[in-house]
Design a protein around this motif. Structure first.
Motif, mmCIF file in Angstrom:
data_model
loop_
_atom_site.group_PDB
_atom_site.id
_atom_site.type_symbol
_atom_site.label_atom_id
_atom_site.label_comp_id
_atom_site.label_asym_id
_atom_site.label_seq_id
_atom_site.Cartn_x
_atom_site.Cartn_y
_atom_site.Cartn_z
ATOM 1 N N MET A 448 -19.693 -25.362 105.530
ATOM 2 C CA MET A 448 -19.486 -24.317 104.520
ATOM 3 C C MET A 448 -20.790 -23.623 104.161
ATOM 4 N N VAL A 449 -21.849 -24.424 104.059
ATOM 5 C CA VAL A 449 -23.149 -23.840 103.715
ATOM 6 C C VAL A 449 -23.674 -23.004 104.881
ATOM 7 N N LYS A 450 -23.613 -23.581 106.082
ATOM 8 C CA LYS A 450 -24.203 -22.903 107.239
ATOM 9 C C LYS A 450 -23.508 -21.579 107.535
ATOM 10 N N TYR A 451 -22.179 -21.547 107.466
ATOM 11 C CA TYR A 451 -21.450 -20.336 107.848
ATOM 12 C C TYR A 451 -21.011 -19.504 106.645
ATOM 13 N N ASN A 452 -21.483 -19.887 105.461
ATOM 14 C CA ASN A 452 -21.224 -19.087 104.258
ATOM 15 C C ASN A 452 -19.727 -18.889 103.999
ATOM 16 N N VAL A 453 -19.004 -19.998 104.064
ATOM 17 C CA VAL A 453 -17.545 -19.930 103.959
ATOM 18 C C VAL A 453 -17.093 -19.864 102.497
ATOM 19 N N GLY A 454 -16.134 -19.036 102.209
ATOM 20 C CA GLY A 454 -15.563 -18.989 100.871
ATOM 21 C C GLY A 454 -14.580 -17.850 100.762
ATOM 22 N N LYS A 470 -18.201 -16.006 112.864
ATOM 23 C CA LYS A 470 -16.820 -16.048 113.334
ATOM 24 C C LYS A 470 -16.452 -17.472 113.739
ATOM 25 N N ALA A 471 -15.395 -17.988 113.147
ATOM 26 C CA ALA A 471 -14.968 -19.359 113.456
ATOM 27 C C ALA A 471 -14.291 -19.394 114.818
ATOM 28 N N PRO A 472 -14.548 -20.431 115.628
ATOM 29 C CA PRO A 472 -13.887 -20.533 116.921
ATOM 30 C C PRO A 472 -12.376 -20.727 116.748
ATOM 31 N N GLU A 473 -11.623 -20.459 117.795
ATOM 32 C CA GLU A 473 -10.165 -20.627 117.851
ATOM 33 C C GLU A 473 -9.398 -19.749 116.883
ATOM 34 N N VAL A 474 -9.686 -19.896 115.572
ATOM 35 C CA VAL A 474 -8.876 -19.187 114.578
ATOM 36 C C VAL A 474 -9.390 -17.776 114.308
ATOM 37 N N ASN A 475 -10.680 -17.546 114.669
ATOM 38 C CA ASN A 475 -11.277 -16.211 114.587
ATOM 39 C C ASN A 475 -11.437 -15.627 113.182
ATOM 40 N N HIS A 476 -11.346 -16.435 112.145
ATOM 41 C CA HIS A 476 -11.635 -15.897 110.817
ATOM 42 C C HIS A 476 -13.123 -15.599 110.737
ATOM 43 N N GLU A 477 -13.447 -14.501 110.035
ATOM 44 C CA GLU A 477 -14.854 -14.108 109.934
ATOM 45 C C GLU A 477 -15.333 -14.183 108.487
ATOM 46 N N PHE A 478 -16.584 -14.597 108.328
ATOM 47 C CA PHE A 478 -17.188 -14.677 106.997
ATOM 48 C C PHE A 478 -18.481 -13.889 106.994
ATOM 49 N N CYS A 479 -18.641 -13.098 105.961
ATOM 50 C CA CYS A 479 -19.812 -12.239 105.889
ATOM 51 C C CYS A 479 -21.012 -13.032 105.383
ATOM 52 N N ALA A 480 -22.147 -12.881 106.072
ATOM 53 C CA ALA A 480 -23.338 -13.647 105.698
ATOM 54 C C ALA A 480 -24.356 -12.779 104.949
ATOM 55 N N ASP A 481 -23.957 -11.558 104.570
ATOM 56 C CA ASP A 481 -24.918 -10.663 103.910
ATOM 57 C C ASP A 481 -25.347 -11.197 102.540
ATOM 58 N N ASN A 482 -24.412 -11.774 101.812
ATOM 59 C CA ASN A 482 -24.720 -12.363 100.500
ATOM 60 C C ASN A 482 -24.190 -13.790 100.448
#
Length: 798
Positions: A448-454, A470-482
């Motif tokens: 969660m910390v590394k990929y800025n998940v939330g 971008k998470a593998p398999e499921v392809n959800h993307e999380f923005c790392a700008d903030n």
DNA sequence: ATCTATCGGGG
DNA sequence: GTGTACGATAGAT
């Protein structure tokens, strides 16, 4: 007359006086005087989230026009906050009576331009601690004005709060429990019908023990009259004035029973620090007592993974508080007999004393951790121990949201859709020698910390973002700008925890300073580790299914890559589950794997344990191993529950003992075969075949035909009274048809009627296999006569 | 395979 | 009191 008061906050409540809410902060001062601080200035409020292009002036007028006189809207204010990480336009609506919030939430959210009502579902007293940044069990400083002592509170001093409450920096590291008075109690009740009925069965004994006195107090009923001991119990609490009241499962048994009994006598169970207040059922099935912390130690026991049976005697035995063989043990259904038989009554009294002593002993083990959970989560200790891990984390998240001016999402009920979980490899069945278990440290929080998940960083189609994870398999993307909200919280936890661990090194292991910090870092770890589960919890305010799904996808990727690397360097992999891999204990190659994971994948992994021998069947998540220190580790073992026959329970506990003590599963097989023979030969007494199950509703309301409902109907037919709450004892007899139709009340049956096959196939064998299957033993091995050469000799250590 | 009911702790 | 857990399992259908 103003002065500064240092006080420790124990609990928070509120009351309505003259149509205004008053916050009550219960605590103690530096001289251990019990204090009550009141704040008359705090008012309930909530937010209306507005559509972007709404006309806020018009909405404000609409709001005011809907103000009701019984709880007028006293302030409205346009605020710029954020919601799920994005800027949001909202109106803060303040009223007078907390109970009116619910109504305003409905009437005001129907106004045009209002998207939603937020933060209208937060309990008023919790809202106060949230806004003032107060954490129960911590010490604070505040300007106060002494109040003339009111007669309706049982405290030494009362003050009115006058100014900001700030933390007492000098007392951050003092033991929060030092000097607090703890009272343990336990009741025994008369139960001639086995299931006690509070409308007729009296309380016969109440045992009480305080932490500042070695004597155990035993209140004894006069025959079947318990009115006097209830009075004495109340007087004793008021006289001794404990800060913390503890019991074992008292929230589900002792308090409800005491309340029923006192209603019968019209006695007011007035045991709180507010006069005329009685224990009140509150959230999580917990009873709250004004001004005192009512802590149920069973809540702590539930979290013990290492033991399956969490009865008071087992838990006290396991934790070294009171060994089972050094106390009186009485079967619960015999208590009435022990009471009626004047010769046995003293044994029952000792049983009650042993129980309360165990309870107080457990308090010393558990409360230091409970106090730190309060200090970290911000929930009062009696609530935090009863709450789920996700709820504890949420309490903390709400504080963090408040600090960031982030609007809190509502708690709503969701039907959660399942998603792919962790990787669990198929184990390689059989015996393996010298196996090391590598464990990722806090894998999910690290992801969660590394990929800025939330929920706030989850990208939807068309969202602008520079750096995407971008998470593998499921392809959800999380923005790392903030940084994600969850990441900020987790990083704070990680930093805090490493500071504590550093500070711990300054103290001797086992010293009181060391222990305090250790409990604190454990509490932080519990909250941090709840973060992944929290996002997938249907009731979570910051629920985020895609986040949970992405986290497990990253986790699967991580562990697969690690396994592939291990294999590529020729390290044998036997099994893997979520965040651990079982490999051949080859020191050199393991080091290579650890280095690679640290450098290339950038995650921490370490050797968790080493098995001299480990045994896998095909079943995932269940195995048995022999550790280097000679201990046997049985993982994933499920104990039979209370709704099994005594025989099944006895078989299982004897097998566990045989295996853990002799280390030889063959002996267990012989034992099971002998039991089966005994059953066939009618040598098992009927009592041990009874299965007890509770009716949870009235018998007519049952749609399904379950064995206990069927037996209950028969009992009713023969004139017995059965109601919701009755425990039905039944046995299964010979015959044809469903098991339910073969269920009979135990007292209507002869031993020769018993369906021995049912007891062999559905009770003895499944119960035995819950343990023995770990050693490769199957049903066939247990049926009398069969001689299976042993796969499972591996524990016969030479 | 899905649905319904219950357990846990206490006595 | 601005509110009420949860995950597992047996038996019926």
């Amino acid at each position: 007359m103003e002065s500064t008061l240092n006080f420790q906050l124990l609990d928070v409540s509120y009351e309505i006086v003259n149509n205004t809410p008053i916050i009550n902060l219960w605590g103690r001062d530096l001289n251990n005087k019990k204090v009550l601080l009141i704040d008359t200035t705090f008012r309930p409020y909530f937010y209306l989230l507005l559509d972007k292009d709404s006309n806020s002036e018009k909405i404000k007028q609409e709001i005011l026009s809907r103000s009701k006189t019984k709880s007028p809207i006293i302030n409205i204010e346009e605020v710029n906050m954020s919601y799920i990480g994005r800027p949001a336009k909202a109106i803060k609506v303040t009223t007078t009576i907390p109970e009116s919030v619910r109504e305003y939430r409905e009437t005001l959210s129907s106004i045009e331009g209002v998207k939603d009502a937020l933060e209208a579902d937060i309990r008023f007293s919790f809202r106060y601690t949230l806004d003032k940044n107060l954490y129960p069990m911590r010490w604070y400083k505040v300007n106060v004005k002494p109040l003339e002592k009111k007669t309706n509170y049982r405290v030494d001093e009362m003050y009115e709060i006058n100014g900001e409450i700030t933390e007492d920096e000098n007392r951050v590291n003092v033991n929060p429990l030092d000097g607090l008075k703890i009272m343990a109690f336990d009741i025994e009740v008369y139960n001639p019908q086995r299931t006690p009925d509070p409308s007729k069965d009296p309380i016969i004994l109440i045992s009480i023990k305080f932490n500042d006195n070695n004597d155990t107090i035993l209140l004894e009923a006069k025959g079947h009259d318990d009115s006097e001991i209830i009075h004495k119990f109340i007087e004793l609490i008021r006289k001794e004035d404990p800060d913390i009241i503890i019991g074992y499962n008292q929230n589900k048994f002792d308090w409800p029973y005491l309340i029923e009994r006192s209603k019968l006598y019209k006695i007011k169970l007035d045991v709180g620090r507010k006069v005329d207040s009685v224990p009140n059922p509150s959230v999580f099935g917990h009873y709250s007592i004004q001004g005192r912390l009512n802590v149920d130690l069973y809540d702590f026991a539930e979290e013990l993974q290492e033991i399956k049976v969490k009865s008071l005697d087992e838990v006290a035995d396991y934790l070294g508080v009171k060994p089972k063989d050094k106390r009186v043990n009485i079967d619960w259904w015999l208590i009435a007999q022990y009471w009626d038989d004047i010769e046995k009554r003293n044994t029952l009294k000792q049983y009650s004393i042993d129980d309360v002593e165990s309870t107080l002993g457990l308090a010393y083990k558990f409360l230091p951790f409970g106090a730190q959970l309060s200090i970290i989560s911000g929930l009062p200790m009696d609530q935090v121990v009863a709450a789920s891990v996700a709820f504890r984390l949420e309490a903390r998240l709400m504080r963090e949201a408040k600090k960031k001016s982030e609007l809190m999402p509502n708690r709503i009920e969701r039907n959660i859709e399942s998603y792919t979980g962790a990787v669990v490899l198929k184990p390689e069945p059989g015996i393996h020698e010298n196996v090391a278990v590598l464990d990722f440290a806090s894998m999910y929080p690290s992801i969660m910390v590394k990929y800025n998940v939330g929920p706030d960083t989850l990208l939807k189609d068309g969202d602008a973002c520079k750096v995407r994870n971008k998470a593998p398999e499921v392809n959800h993307e999380f923005c790392a700008d903030n940084p994600a909200f969850m990441r900020l919280v987790l990083e704070r936890f990680l930093k805090w925890r490493s500071e504590i661990k550093k500070a711990m090194k300054l103290y001797k292991e086992g010293s009181s300073e060391y222990n305090l910090l250790n409990e604190r870092q454990k509490a932080i770890k519990v909250l941090a580790n709840a973060s992944y589960g929290y996002l997938g919890w249907g009731a979570a305010r910051w629920y985020c299914r895609s986040c949970a799904e992405a986290i497990t996808a990253w986790g699967r990727d991580l562990i697969s890559q690690s396994i592939n690397f291990a294999k590529s360097i020729g390290l044998k992999v036997y099994y893997g589950d979520t965040d651990s891999i079982f490999v051949d204990n080859n020191k050199e190659k393991i080091e290579q794997v650890i280095n690679w994971i640290t450098k290339v994948l950038e995650f921490d992994i370490k050797i968790d344990k080493i098995y001299k021998r480990v045994f896998f069947t095909e079943a995932k998540k269940r195995y048995a191993g022999l550790l280097e220190d000679g201990k046997i580790d049985i993982v994933g073992f499920e104990a039979v529950r209370g709704d099994w026959s005594e025989l099944a329970k006895e078989v299982q506990s004897n097998i566990a003992e045989l295996i853990l003590k002799t280390g030889n599963p063959k002996k267990a097989i012989e034992y099971v075969k002998a039991v089966i023979e005994d059953l066939k030969n009618g040598k098992i007494v009927l009592d041990k075949l009874i299965i007890w199950k509770t009716l949870t509703k009235e018998i007519e309301q049952y749609e399904a035909e379950t064995p206990h409902a069927y037996a209950a109907k028969l009992m009713e037919k023969y004139g017995y009274k059965v109601t919701a709450g009755s425990k039905i004892g039944f046995v299964i007899i010979k015959g044809s048809g469903s098991i339910s139709k073969k269920a009979r009340p135990y007292f209507m049956v002869k031993e020769s009627d018993i369906d021995t096959n049912y007891y062999i196939d559905k009770q003895i064998i499944p119960s035995a296999l819950r343990i023995l299957s770990y050693f490769g033993i199957t049903e066939k091995d247990l049926k009398v006569g069969s001689k299976q050469p042993s796969l499972f000799d591996f524990l016969d250590s030479s």
